[in-house]
Structure formats: structure tokens, C-alpha cells
Design an enzyme around this catalytic site. Structure first.
Site, PDB file in Angstrom:
ATOM      1  CE  LYS A  33      -7.655  -0.949   2.834  1.00  0.00           C
ATOM      2  NZ  LYS A  33      -8.120  -1.451   4.141  1.00  0.00           N
ATOM      3  CG  MET A  52      -4.321   6.768   9.934  1.00  0.00           C
ATOM      4  SD  MET A  52      -5.077   5.131   9.844  1.00  0.00           S
ATOM      5  CE  MET A  52      -5.357   4.794  11.594  1.00  0.00           C
ATOM      6  CG  ASP A  86      -0.292  -0.098   2.529  1.00  0.00           C
ATOM      7  OD1 ASP A  86       0.727   0.599   2.723  1.00  0.00           O
ATOM      8  OD2 ASP A  86      -0.759  -0.855   3.394  1.00  0.00           O
TER       9      ASP A  86
END
Length: 378
Positions: free
Chosen positions: A178, A289, A156
Site C-alpha cells: 500500500k 503516517m 508490503d
């Protein structure tokens, strides 16, 4: 070059040499008609799989760019075969064949090497690999070894991927990345792909940013593999929760300043109850995040009693060439976010340890120098 060994055990060797453009001759069992891009059953055939239509669905074509040769019937024929190549690689050979090849290589001064056979079990395996915060220098020795042995790598955007073709030569590289607000692959689909590849007999690596078990959904992937009866192992990685603040000269704990740190996910808004507990704990708060919900979180901390001058640091693109650190106090966070335009990926640090990066503290300086060395190491 000449590779000696049955196709399945020799698949990694065939794939690696094809990946660097060698002209490959293969002596061994028949090459399978069913193959997959990137391994020795389909090495070099279709290139890198990177879209949903290709990833996880093997092309039903034989291996290409490999010349199949039959075992010579006499020592003279062995000599002629060896004289036609520059390198011989033995993956599997009987004692008699080994002796004939060794003698022929000595006679013609042809390079000879021996490589271990790849796993040949009917079912493959899955290894979850923590890739760290993005710097190649922070990959562990175990991570590099797993990549070298991989038939297929699912990676990723947060893991180090620029040099994957070098680290996993000949392996199929599948981007399941993602991005905020856009999931290229649903998590369940990623799990299905991992299991399907292992059930085909492949050695699978799932390369993830940071550590697989720190907000990496590694636990879900382990459970999916176990439920399917697929062997799965985990190689820990350097988590960005500690490494990225260190790259900015911020230790998450420091004697006399903070004796604990709490790592939280800001993927979804955090309620007042949890924010109140965080204030009560004291210490350092590290948010991963969390850019999209950061305004709500910082506003809540201020409203619920965190002191106005609490230092806040936002470290964007940790360990990248354009890493940026922005520091302010809690009461000026909204203004700072508007004027600087902070963006993901970023790690947020809230606590008095943030001031160590700005004071020239000796311990913080040492951490910064060490982090810089890692960031530059390739």
C-alpha cells in the site's frame, strides 16, 4: 540432486533447490496435478505472483523441472541411482530405504543430508510477522525462521523485502503493498487471500513493516483468520515509532527531559480536542503516517498553546541509505516543510528530546552508533 519423500512433506525442499537452479530428481509419492507457483506442488512453474489476477489463485498445472523416479528394486539399482547425482536429501524414508541410501552414498561418496518434513495438515496456518522499519538487521530470529518455512509470503512496501527470495527460498512472493493515496489491495481482499491460502494447506507469512499491532491492521487480520478457523500467530517486530528516532539519535524518553511518549497515527486529521490532550500530557509525541496531515497538526498544536520553540524532527526513510533528518522549531515548521519538501515514509518527533540529537548528548550519541550498526548489518 535426489529428493526422497512424498511430495507434500517435501514441498519446501523441492522448492528451495529449484529456486537456486538445481536439477532435481524426486522419489516419493505422486506429484499433485494441482499446484501453485513457488511451492513443491508447482515449484518454478510460473515465477512470482505479483498481480491481482495471479495472486491467491493457483495455476492448475503440475510441478515442472522435477524428474520423477521410481523406487529401485534392488541394492544395485539404488547404487546406480545414487551414483548419478551429487546430493541426496532425505525428507521421509523408511528405515530400510534410509539404510540402502546411506550405504550407496558412502560407496559413491555422494553428499547426503536430511531435512525436516513440511507440515502436511489439510489446513495451513498464518503467521503475522513484524519486519521492523526496513533494515534487514532488525528482523528477529523468529521472523527469519517463519520466512524459511513459508509456502507463500504476502508483503508490503514498508517491510524489508529486497532479500525475500533468499530468506524464503522457493516461496510464492505476493506484493500487497500500500502506498499513500493508492492501495494496491483493499484490506478485506488481503484478509481473504491469507485465509484462502491457509485453507489450501499452505504455510502463510504476512510480512508487515514495523510491528503488526502498531497501526499495522494486524488485529483485523487475526480476527479474519480466527473467524475462518485458521490457526494464526503473531511475531512482534521492531516498531518504527522507537527505532527510527533512535536511528537519528533521538531517544523517545530521556531522564530529566521526557518520562512518557505518545504514538499517534496522522493518517487522518487530528481534532482540537485530541491535540489539546496531547499538549496537556507533555512528553514526546511520535507521529506515524502523518506527512499529509502534518501541517494541520502542527498548526493546531501552535494555535492551542504549545510553545513556539518546541523542537520538531522529521526523519524520512528511516534506516535507508538516504535517510534524512530535518529539525526545526514549531513556529518554523511550515517554512521548513515548504523548503525541504519532506515526503513519506517519515516519522515525526515533537518534544524536547529532539534537541539531544543536535547537542551531541552522550546518550543520544550511543543510540545513534548502535542504530547505525544495525542499519549496516545484513
Amino acid at each position: 540432486m535426489l529428493v526422497v519423500g512424498d511430495a507434500r512433506p517435501a514441498r519446501r525442499v523441492l522448492a528451495q533447490y529449484l529456486a537456486v537452479g538445481a536439477e532435481v530428481f524426486h522419489l516419493g509419492g505422486p506429484l499433485p496435478e494441482r499446484g501453485r507457483a513457488g511451492n513443491a506442488e508447482h515449484a518454478g512453474a510460473a515465477g512470482r505472483a505479483g498481480n491481482a489476477e495471479h495472486a491467491g489463485h493457483a495455476a492448475q498445472t503440475p510441478i515442472v523441472h522435477v524428474h520423477t523416479v521410481q523406487p529401485p528394486r534392488s541394492p544395485t539399482a539404488w547404487s546406480d541411482l545414487v551414483s548419478a547425482v551429487e546430493l541426496v536429501v532425505l525428507v521421509e524414508a523408511t528405515a530400510q530405504t534410509d539404510a540402502l541410501i546411506t550405504a550407496a552414498c558412502l560407496r559413491h561418496r555422494t553428499w547426503l543430508t536430511r531435512e525436516p518434513a513440511a507440515e502436511t495438515s489439510a489446513m495451513g496456518s498464518v503467521t503475522l510477522v513484524g519486519g521492523g522499519p526496513g533494515s534487514a538487521g532488525l528482523l528477529t530470529v523468529a521472523a527469519m525462521d517463519a520466512l524459511r518455512r513459508a509456502d507463500v509470503v504476502f508483503y508490503d512496501r514498508l517491510g524489508p523485502s529486497d532479500l525475500l527470495e533468499k530468506w524464503a527460498p522457493g516461496a510464492e512472493l505476493v506484493d500487497v503493498g500500500k502506498a499513500p493515496g493508492h492501495h494496491a489491495r483493499p484490506q478485506r481482499e488481503i484478509e481473504r487471500m491469507l485465509v484462502a491460502a491457509a485453507l489450501r494447506g499452505d504455510t502463510v507469512v504476512r510480512l508487515k513493516g514495523g510491528d503488526p499491532f502498531v497501526f499495522g491492521r494486524g488485529g483485523e487480520e487475526v480476527i479474519a483468520c480466527r473467524e475462518a478457523g485458521v490457526a494464526v500467530t503473531v511475531i512482534p517486530g521492531v516498531t518504527s515509532a522507537i527505532a527510527v528516532p533512535a536511528a537519528a539519535g533521538i531517544p523517545v524518553t530521556h531522564r530529566g527531559v521526557s518520562r512518557l511518549f505518545t504514538v499517534i497515527s496522522g493518517h487522518t486529521p487530528i481534532g482540537d480536542r485530541d491535540l489539546t490532550h496531547l499538549i496537556g500530557l507533555g512528553g514526546t509525541i511520535v507521529v506515524l503516517m502523518g506527512i499529509s496531515t502534518l501541517g494541520q497538526m502542527l498548526g493546531g498544536l501552535s494555535r492551542l498553546g504549545m510553545r513556539a520553540d518546541m523542537p520538531v524532527a522529521i526523519i524520512e526513510r528511516g534506516f535507508a541509505d538516504d535517510q534524512r533528518t530535518t529539525i526545526c522549531s514549531l513556529d518554523r515548521a511550515d517554512e521548513m516543510m515548504r523548503t525541504t519538501g519532506v515526503r513519506s515514509p517519515a516519522v515525526v518527533v515533537i518534544g524536547d528530546v529532539v534537541t539531544l540529537a543536535a547537542r551531541g548528548d552522550e546518550a543520544a550519541d550511543a543510540l545513534l552508533r548502535e542504530a547505525a550498526q544495525f542499519a549496516l548489518f545484513e
